[in-house]
Enzyme design. Structure first.
Site, PDB file in Angstrom:
ATOM      1  N   GLY A   1       0.843  -1.205   0.000  1.00 11.97           N
ATOM      2  CA  GLY A   1       0.000   0.000   0.000  1.00 11.97           C
ATOM      3  C   GLY A   1       0.871   1.244   0.000  1.00 11.97           C
ATOM      4  O   GLY A   1       2.050   1.180  -0.325  1.00 11.97           O
ATOM      5  N   ASN A   2       0.290   2.370   0.345  1.00 14.58           N
ATOM      6  CA  ASN A   2       1.079   3.605   0.456  1.00 14.58           C
ATOM      7  C   ASN A   2       0.425   4.522   1.483  1.00 14.58           C
ATOM      8  O   ASN A   2      -0.617   4.199   2.039  1.00 14.58           O
ATOM      9  CB  ASN A   2       1.236   4.279  -0.912  1.00 14.58           C
ATOM     10  CG  ASN A   2      -0.106   4.639  -1.516  1.00 14.58           C
ATOM     11  OD1 ASN A   2      -0.823   5.476  -0.993  1.00 14.58           O
ATOM     12  ND2 ASN A   2      -0.473   3.964  -2.611  1.00 14.58           N
ATOM     13  N   TYR A   3       1.066   5.667   1.736  1.00 23.55           N
ATOM     14  CA  TYR A   3       0.647   6.528   2.849  1.00 23.55           C
ATOM     15  C   TYR A   3      -0.520   7.466   2.533  1.00 23.55           C
ATOM     16  O   TYR A   3      -0.877   8.289   3.355  1.00 23.55           O
ATOM     17  CB  TYR A   3       1.823   7.394   3.305  1.00 23.55           C
ATOM     18  CG  TYR A   3       2.936   6.614   3.960  1.00 23.55           C
ATOM     19  CD1 TYR A   3       2.711   5.884   5.115  1.00 23.55           C
ATOM     20  CD2 TYR A   3       4.226   6.625   3.419  1.00 23.55           C
ATOM     21  CE1 TYR A   3       3.733   5.176   5.727  1.00 23.55           C
ATOM     22  CE2 TYR A   3       5.258   5.924   4.029  1.00 23.55           C
ATOM     23  CZ  TYR A   3       5.009   5.197   5.178  1.00 23.55           C
ATOM     24  OH  TYR A   3       6.011   4.506   5.777  1.00 23.55           O
TER      25      TYR A   3
ATOM     26  N   ALA B   1      -3.645   7.638  -5.071  1.00 23.78           N
ATOM     27  CA  ALA B   1      -2.259   7.176  -5.186  1.00 23.78           C
ATOM     28  C   ALA B   1      -2.337   5.689  -5.529  1.00 23.78           C
ATOM     29  O   ALA B   1      -2.438   4.838  -4.647  1.00 23.78           O
ATOM     30  CB  ALA B   1      -1.526   7.400  -3.881  1.00 23.78           C
TER      31      ALA B   1
END
Ligand code: CTP
Length: 413
Positions: free
Chosen positions: A222-224, A292
């Site tokens: 995943g990402n932030y 994102a």
């Protein structure tokens, strides 16, 4: 100045109620006429005698006057006022306003109010930060009410120091600014604080948040991304009258939408987001791609939890579909497509090449090198890049950045 302006001041049961006296003094000094409406709890904190001495008017708190039994008409007050200010506004009053619980004179007056309503919350941080309060504040905002808070004065900003009522002089200044802008434009329209319908009839697709790409039943790539920028954009388009399709990756449960114009679809992976967007875009006037999206996903998702072994682990990744590029290819005359680029280096040239490659009408660039920009922050610093123009904006709360982006989008219609 507030010469001749008629203000209904609602006072509720907060320790900050004494500050209402300072607000009244300043409003009157600037030429306003003030009618106080106070809740029963408000009277525990400041006496009607003080308030009526300051305003030179009887204070209204009951539906009927105790002295002669005459009816206090909340409908007349709603028509009389040029603005209503509720300061301090407790969590209880905010909840009642959001849900139409008309069990006191202040709420009935609010529900009958024809003039703009300003709300200055006052409570401790835990109450303020509770999802219930945050949700109710968002509901009030979606009704077009203006929330006045310390600092940036907007919901999406940092919680630290929040809950405390904004200082009386700043509250009065916001009212002054409101009337000054209203007079400058001749109407409430064009004023940044009032709801508009400049996007009525437009349909906008917005992607928001991260995507999760499953490794096994308990792990993912995943990402932030928090989704805050995409949610702010959805809200901004909705309050301008657009119908919004918000396609949203996995974000925190506190990220809620409360506007009737926003329809939310939750997805998890880039493939799911791709599919939802391909179905929706043909019916849209525009799409803003704020998510994102993970560029790669594990080639296989393990059906069981992967066990630790002594060896190195290799996960083979395959490319995900590029949603932006797909929509860029589908784009028809009259449709627009807006992209984002979060870069760490060679910012402008990277953004320029994405603009062309994905067939965007403009791209919103933010650099991780700018303090306060990018993931997880409540602020952002953007540059809007079109084929032949670049406009830089200062660091602002994401809610205000959304206003700048949507202004630019509207200029394309
Ligand atoms: N985007 C998308 N689908 C993807 C990847 C990106 O829709 N699979 C969109 C993003 O929402 C954003 C824009 O494309 O609006 C640019 O995203 P970015 O990740 O910067 O682009 P990439 O083409 O993936 O470039 P990079 O190599 O820098 O990751």
């Amino acid at each position: 100045m507030l010469q001749g302006k008629k203000i209904v001041l609602g006072i509720t049961g907060s320790i900050a109620a004494y500050k209402a006296c300072l607000i009244i003094r300043q409003l009157i000094k600037k030429g306003a006429e003030v009618q106080v409406v106070i809740t029963p709890a408000g009277k525990e904190f400041v006496t009607p005698i003080t308030l009526s001495a300051l305003t030179s008017k009887p204070v209204i708190s009951e539906f009927f006057s105790q002295r002669d039994g005459t009816w206090h008409s909340h409908v007349d007050l709603g028509l009389w006022a040029d603005a209503m200010l509720i300061a301090p506004a407790t969590a209880s009053t905010i909840g009642k306003m959001a849900n139409g619980v008309a069990d006191n004179m202040l709420i009935t007056t609010y529900l009958s109010m024809k003039a703009p309503v300003f709300v200055a919350p006052a409570m401790d941080l835990d109450m303020y930060a509770h999802p219930s309060t945050q949700k109710n504040l968002q509901i009030l905002q979606s009704y077009g009410n203006l929330i006045i808070e310390p600092g940036t004065g907007f919901l999406a900003s940092k919680l630290e120091g929040k809950g405390r009522m904004e200082e009386p002089e700043n509250i009065v200044t916001q009212l002054e600014q409101f009337f000054a802008e209203k007079e400058a434009t001749g109407t409430a329209e064009g004023c940044a604080l009032s709801p508009k319908d400049s996007m009525k009839g437009k349909k906008v697709l917005i992607t928001a948040g991260p995507t999760y790409e499953k490794i096994d039943p308990v792990r993912f790539i995943g990402n932030y991304s928090s989704g805050k920028m995409g949610f702010s954009l959805a809200h901004e388009c909705a309050i301008r009258g657009a119908e919004v399709e918000l396609v949203c990756g996995p974000v925190s449960e506190t990220m809620q939408v409360n506007h009737p114009n926003i329809h939310r679809t939750n997805v998890e992976s880039a493939r799911e987001m791709h599919e939802a967007c391909l179905n929706l875009y043909p019916q849209m006037d525009s799409a803003i791609l704020c998510a994102a999206v993970a560029d790669y996903a594990p080639e296989k998702t393990a059906p069981q939890k992967m066990k630790r072994t002594g060896d190195d682990m290799v996960i083979c990744l395959k490319p995900n579909p590029d949603i932006a590029a797909s929509l860029g290819q589908m784009k028809k005359d009259g449709q627009t497509l807006i992209g984002f680029a979060l870069e760490t280096d060679n910012e402008e040239s990277n953004a320029q090449s994405k603009l062309k490659k994905k067939n965007f009408d403009f791209i919103v660039l933010n650099s991780l090198r700018d303090k306060g920009a990018g993931f997880k922050t409540d602020t952002n610093k953007i540059t809007i890049i079109t084929e032949n123009k670049k406009t830089e904006y200062p660091l602002k709360p994401k809610s205000e950045v959304a206003g700048d982006i949507v202004d630019k989008l509207e200029s394309l219609f």
